[in-house]
Design a protein around this motif. Structure first.
Motif, PDB file in Angstrom:
ATOM      1  N   THR A 154       0.855  -1.181   0.000  1.00  0.00           N
ATOM      2  CA  THR A 154       0.000   0.000   0.000  1.00  0.00           C
ATOM      3  C   THR A 154       0.897   1.239   0.000  1.00  0.00           C
ATOM      4  O   THR A 154       2.063   1.190   0.400  1.00  0.00           O
ATOM      5  CB  THR A 154      -0.918   0.037   1.227  1.00  0.00           C
ATOM      6  N   TYR A 189      -4.079  -3.629   3.153  1.00  0.00           N
ATOM      7  CA  TYR A 189      -5.233  -3.542   2.259  1.00  0.00           C
ATOM      8  C   TYR A 189      -6.468  -4.050   2.986  1.00  0.00           C
ATOM      9  O   TYR A 189      -6.392  -4.884   3.885  1.00  0.00           O
ATOM     10  CB  TYR A 189      -5.021  -4.415   1.022  1.00  0.00           C
ATOM     11  N   LEU A 243      -9.291  -2.103  -1.703  1.00  0.00           N
ATOM     12  CA  LEU A 243      -8.673  -2.781  -2.837  1.00  0.00           C
ATOM     13  C   LEU A 243      -9.665  -3.044  -3.970  1.00  0.00           C
ATOM     14  O   LEU A 243      -9.414  -2.705  -5.126  1.00  0.00           O
ATOM     15  CB  LEU A 243      -8.056  -4.103  -2.387  1.00  0.00           C
TER      16      LEU A 243
END
Length: 230
Positions: free
Chosen positions: A50, A56, A61
């Motif tokens: 990230t 995430y 996502l």
């Protein structure tokens, strides 16, 4: 400014990496495009970091890329079962499961409210740096662990680092989205035939794998490129 683009598996996965030169380092952002047909399972993983160093989640996502009623199945290694999340239009993913770099998960686009026969997922993030992410270690349990090669490049069974962390009788399971079945590769303690003749089996970027092991261990993989240097 530098751009690298390559197509993998024709209509299934495409990878693009975009880098912007800065001083004193090079930061690279990349994405994997996965085209997923409704009512079919796809085994994916994110080989990126990230941008802010956090984990995430499904909302950050995948977000709204899949139709209402779609599902994600994330393997729970400790319990050897799936944690299941469902997408609810207007509310997001419930629960909003976290995902780590190199963690395998299944997506199942729902056909019930689909407006298209296929949906594109863009798995994105910062390309792991050749210096800061020179080695990546993921824990493997006794039984099954859902992982993937944690760098956004094509590799093979013999080059992925899996040979070094598996033993005779261990197995790698690769999902075939076309047939909706697993391709199984068994580890042999035979030099030159470590994967029973499938040593050059291609592992595309962003593809998830199940590793079946009799003994717990660690999957240690080495960065396969020298750029970017972030």
């Amino acid at each position: 400014m530098k751009t690298i683009t390559s197509a993998i598996l024709a209509s299934f996965v495409a990878v693009a990496v975009h880098a912007q030169n800065s001083v004193p380092s090079v930061n690279a952002a990349g994405y994997i495009k996965a085209t997923c047909a409704v009512n079919k399972f796809y085994f994916l993983q994110v080989p990126f970091n990230t941008f802010d160093g956090s984990s995430y989640t499904l909302d950050t996502l995948i977000g709204t890329a899949l139709p209402d009623g779609s599902s994600v199945y994330a393997w729970n290694t400790a319990n050897q079962t799936y944690d299941i999340s469902n997408y609810i239009d207007g509310l997001g993913w419930s629960p909003d499961l976290p995902l780590a770099r190199g963690q395998g998960f299944f997506v199942l686009p729902s056909p019930e409210s689909a407006s298209s026969p296929t949906y594109d997922l863009f798995l994105f993030g910062e390309v792991p740096g050749a210096t800061t992410s020179a080695m990546t270690t993921m824990n493997l349990s006794t039984g099954f662990t859902a992982v993937g090669f944690p760098y956004p490049v094509t590799t093979t069974l013999i080059d992925s680092g899996l040979t070094q962390i598996t033993e005779d009788g261990d197995s790698v399971f690769m999902w075939n989205a076309g047939t909706q079945t697993y391709e199984i590769f068994n580890r042999l303690d035979v030099p030159g035939l470590e994967w029973n003749g499938d040593e050059d089996k291609v592992i595309p970027p962003g593809v998830g794998l199940f590793i079946g092991k009799a003994n717990a261990g660690s999957y240690v993989s080495q960065v396969p490129y020298s750029w970017p240097n972030n």
